[in-house]
Design a protein around this motif. Sequence first.
Motif: not given
Length: 232
Positions: A51, A94-96, A132, A215, A218
């Motif tokens: 990832k 997505e969240s960071t 994706r 996190y 998003s």
Amino acid sequence: MPSFQSLSPNVEPPRSEAELLQRALSLAGRSFAEIAQQHQTGIPQHLRKQKGWGGMLMELCLGASAGSKPEQDFPHLGVELKTIPISTKGRALESTYVAITPLLELKGIDWQHSNVRLKLAKVLWVPIIAERGIPVAERVISTPFLWSPSPAQEAMLQKDWEDHMELISLGKIDTITAHQGEILQIRPKAANSKVRTQATGPNGQIIATLPRGFYLRSRFTSGLLADHFGLN
């Protein structure tokens, strides 16, 4: 092609914030395939088990020096590097991840000296068009930008951080869910669900629990991107 582990850093750390930003801007419009070929490293077919690959590639070509140390990626400049996967419409996908959540030895920890504040004091955001259906090799770097929290944003971050840390200090780590926190959330941070670390339990005892991380939501980073791309 060699892996990251077999590569020695071949880019000197940037000497100034302006030089760092210029390096980052020079990547805009380029694909992972182009950048990886330049640095003679392979490209994974997917990122399920790698990832952090995109972030490591950016560290390599921008001259980041911190590695896995608990400091900013460019400590001499006070700048943290964050890649952020985005849609073709410029929204965060997505969240960071920001920093690991401390679960023990919390005495004396405050917001001003927290790892979250250190990491978010100044961020070089590198957006990557990474929906994706786009193969890893064909994912493209969008326009990077530097950001520091506004006073209002820092106040929200501080409140979320303090609310989370109060629960942890009270032994309520296992009551915290990803739904808590306006812009800063806590989520499990481990390679798999079997990994355990120590934390304080509800009666002051030491318990085994999943490692946690802080996190950014998003919706918050999507707002930063909207400001940057002029989408508001």
